[in-house]
Write a protein that holds these residues in place. Structure first.
Motif, mmCIF file in Angstrom:
data_model
loop_
_atom_site.group_PDB
_atom_site.id
_atom_site.type_symbol
_atom_site.label_atom_id
_atom_site.label_comp_id
_atom_site.label_asym_id
_atom_site.label_seq_id
_atom_site.Cartn_x
_atom_site.Cartn_y
_atom_site.Cartn_z
ATOM 1 N N ALA A 140 120.394 74.689 5.523
ATOM 2 C CA ALA A 140 119.203 75.108 4.983
ATOM 3 C C ALA A 140 118.721 74.674 3.690
ATOM 4 O O ALA A 140 117.242 74.333 3.387
ATOM 5 C CB ALA A 140 119.019 76.895 5.214
ATOM 6 N N ARG A 141 119.594 74.686 2.779
ATOM 7 C CA ARG A 141 119.444 74.311 1.351
ATOM 8 C C ARG A 141 119.021 72.616 1.364
ATOM 9 O O ARG A 141 118.249 72.316 0.783
ATOM 10 C CB ARG A 141 120.822 74.336 0.506
ATOM 11 N N ILE A 142 119.677 71.757 2.065
ATOM 12 C CA ILE A 142 119.375 70.557 2.335
ATOM 13 C C ILE A 142 117.947 70.330 2.708
ATOM 14 O O ILE A 142 117.120 69.667 2.461
ATOM 15 C CB ILE A 142 120.321 69.730 3.210
ATOM 16 N N LEU A 143 117.589 70.967 4.082
ATOM 17 C CA LEU A 143 116.235 70.857 4.465
ATOM 18 C C LEU A 143 115.078 71.448 3.504
ATOM 19 O O LEU A 143 114.042 70.665 3.638
ATOM 20 C CB LEU A 143 116.190 71.944 5.783
ATOM 21 N N LEU A 144 115.527 72.539 2.758
ATOM 22 C CA LEU A 144 114.664 72.971 1.681
ATOM 23 C C LEU A 144 114.213 71.794 0.696
ATOM 24 O O LEU A 144 113.192 71.632 0.307
ATOM 25 C CB LEU A 144 114.976 74.208 1.026
ATOM 26 N N SER A 145 115.129 70.976 0.197
ATOM 27 C CA SER A 145 115.186 69.981 -0.549
ATOM 28 C C SER A 145 114.268 68.856 -0.168
ATOM 29 O O SER A 145 113.701 68.133 -0.910
ATOM 30 C CB SER A 145 116.585 69.411 -0.903
ATOM 31 N N ARG A 146 114.182 68.949 1.442
ATOM 32 C CA ARG A 146 113.389 67.837 1.779
ATOM 33 C C ARG A 146 111.836 68.663 2.261
ATOM 34 O O ARG A 146 111.120 67.705 2.985
ATOM 35 C CB ARG A 146 113.916 67.223 3.081
ATOM 36 N N SER A 147 111.729 69.898 2.064
ATOM 37 C CA SER A 147 110.383 70.503 2.124
ATOM 38 C C SER A 147 110.267 70.702 3.698
ATOM 39 O O SER A 147 109.162 70.774 4.119
ATOM 40 C CB SER A 147 109.377 69.801 1.440
ATOM 41 N N GLN A 148 111.314 70.941 4.597
ATOM 42 C CA GLN A 148 111.250 71.053 5.853
ATOM 43 C C GLN A 148 111.385 72.567 6.030
ATOM 44 O O GLN A 148 112.066 73.034 6.795
ATOM 45 C CB GLN A 148 112.228 70.347 6.514
ATOM 46 N N ALA A 149 110.219 73.202 5.973
ATOM 47 C CA ALA A 149 110.336 74.729 5.791
ATOM 48 C C ALA A 149 110.360 75.232 7.472
ATOM 49 O O ALA A 149 111.004 76.115 7.785
ATOM 50 C CB ALA A 149 109.074 75.348 5.123
ATOM 51 N N ASP A 150 109.805 74.489 8.397
ATOM 52 C CA ASP A 150 109.526 75.107 9.581
ATOM 53 C C ASP A 150 111.111 74.996 10.063
ATOM 54 O O ASP A 150 111.561 75.811 10.929
ATOM 55 C CB ASP A 150 108.693 74.188 10.459
ATOM 56 N N GLU A 151 111.963 73.946 9.772
ATOM 57 C CA GLU A 151 113.270 73.673 10.447
ATOM 58 C C GLU A 151 113.951 74.830 9.763
ATOM 59 O O GLU A 151 115.117 75.423 10.359
ATOM 60 C CB GLU A 151 113.554 72.441 9.933
ATOM 61 N N VAL A 152 113.928 75.012 8.534
ATOM 62 C CA VAL A 152 114.591 76.155 7.784
ATOM 63 C C VAL A 152 114.462 77.513 8.506
ATOM 64 O O VAL A 152 115.348 78.360 8.831
ATOM 65 C CB VAL A 152 114.286 76.264 6.339
ATOM 66 N N LEU A 153 113.231 78.073 8.651
ATOM 67 C CA LEU A 153 112.827 79.132 9.392
ATOM 68 C C LEU A 153 113.326 79.284 10.741
ATOM 69 O O LEU A 153 113.917 80.366 11.207
ATOM 70 C CB LEU A 153 111.434 79.616 9.323
ATOM 71 N N SER A 154 113.344 78.070 11.427
ATOM 72 C CA SER A 154 113.871 77.999 12.897
ATOM 73 C C SER A 154 115.546 78.383 12.844
ATOM 74 O O SER A 154 115.857 79.048 13.465
ATOM 75 C CB SER A 154 113.611 76.796 13.449
ATOM 76 N N LEU A 155 116.092 77.547 11.882
ATOM 77 C CA LEU A 155 117.544 77.729 11.531
ATOM 78 C C LEU A 155 118.182 78.998 11.315
ATOM 79 O O LEU A 155 119.082 79.386 11.749
ATOM 80 C CB LEU A 155 117.800 76.644 10.783
ATOM 81 N N LEU A 156 117.264 79.555 10.230
ATOM 82 C CA LEU A 156 117.662 80.774 9.767
ATOM 83 C C LEU A 156 117.034 82.245 10.287
ATOM 84 O O LEU A 156 117.251 83.179 10.181
ATOM 85 C CB LEU A 156 117.585 80.972 8.337
ATOM 86 N N GLY A 157 116.409 81.827 11.648
ATOM 87 C CA GLY A 157 115.705 82.903 12.433
ATOM 88 C C GLY A 157 116.572 84.060 12.868
ATOM 89 O O GLY A 157 116.448 85.358 12.724
ATOM 90 N N PRO A 158 117.540 83.814 13.543
ATOM 91 C CA PRO A 158 118.517 84.940 14.108
ATOM 92 C C PRO A 158 119.341 85.685 12.952
ATOM 93 O O PRO A 158 119.627 84.925 11.868
ATOM 94 C CB PRO A 158 119.364 84.083 14.837
ATOM 95 N N GLU A 159 119.518 86.888 13.034
ATOM 96 C CA GLU A 159 119.957 87.770 12.251
ATOM 97 C C GLU A 159 121.647 87.238 12.246
ATOM 98 O O GLU A 159 122.136 87.245 13.510
ATOM 99 C CB GLU A 159 120.190 89.111 12.457
ATOM 100 N N PRO A 160 122.380 87.249 11.030
ATOM 101 C CA PRO A 160 123.528 87.089 11.242
ATOM 102 C C PRO A 160 124.477 88.296 11.839
ATOM 103 O O PRO A 160 123.785 89.291 11.715
ATOM 104 C CB PRO A 160 124.010 86.952 9.718
ATOM 105 N N PRO A 161 125.647 87.994 12.440
ATOM 106 C CA PRO A 161 126.302 89.159 12.845
ATOM 107 C C PRO A 161 126.634 89.976 11.990
ATOM 108 O O PRO A 161 126.986 89.831 10.735
ATOM 109 C CB PRO A 161 127.653 88.444 13.462
ATOM 110 N N SER A 162 127.016 91.633 12.306
ATOM 111 C CA SER A 162 126.941 92.530 11.420
ATOM 112 C C SER A 162 128.215 92.454 10.709
ATOM 113 O O SER A 162 128.177 92.924 9.599
ATOM 114 C CB SER A 162 126.849 93.914 12.261
#
Length: 138
Positions: A66-88
């Protein structure tokens, strides 16, 4: 096409011979130096390799990607990648905090300022819970 396959094969071989900590540290070091193009392939390979075995490493490599994608301004990909909640079981780590921070940045790139503000507030709340003394430094 053959060149891309060979590059991916080299990356996978180098990742397979390392511990997840070593692979993460090596990729993060490259990211810290601004090497975003080559590290995206490495982060993808590490995510596939280690993520299938361990949820914590899956999320650590998701955040690095996600950090790499943000550096490339790929916000949609970041939101998709980080969409699910991490396990409890990862709630006591910095992973949920970083996830919300990166989501906030991605929402800001998309000019979704209300969503970004909510993400940043949640990241701050999580940081206060996880590391109460750190916010005093800002």
């Amino acid at each position: 096409m053959l060149f891309l396959f060979l590059v991916l094969l080299v990356v996978l071989c180098s990742i397979g011979c390392r511990s997840p900590e070593t692979a993460y540290d090596a990729i993060k070091h490259e990211v810290d130096r601004g090497e975003f193009n080559s590290t995206l392939t490495q982060a993808d390979a590490a995510l596939r390799h280690y993520g299938a075995r361990n949820k914590e490493w899956e999320w650590r490599f998701r955040l690095l990607k996600a950090r790499i994608l943000l550096s490339r301004s790929q916000a949609d990909e970041v939101l998709s990648l980080l969409g699910p909640e991490p396990p409890s079981e990862l709630a006591s780590t910095e992973i949920p905090e970083q996830r919300r921070l990166y989501q906030g940045i991605a929402h800001r790139y998309r000019q979704q300022f209300g969503d970004a503000e909510r993400d940043f507030e949640e990241a701050e709340r999580l940081a206060a819970h996880w590391r109460p003394g750190i916010l005093a430094n800002y």
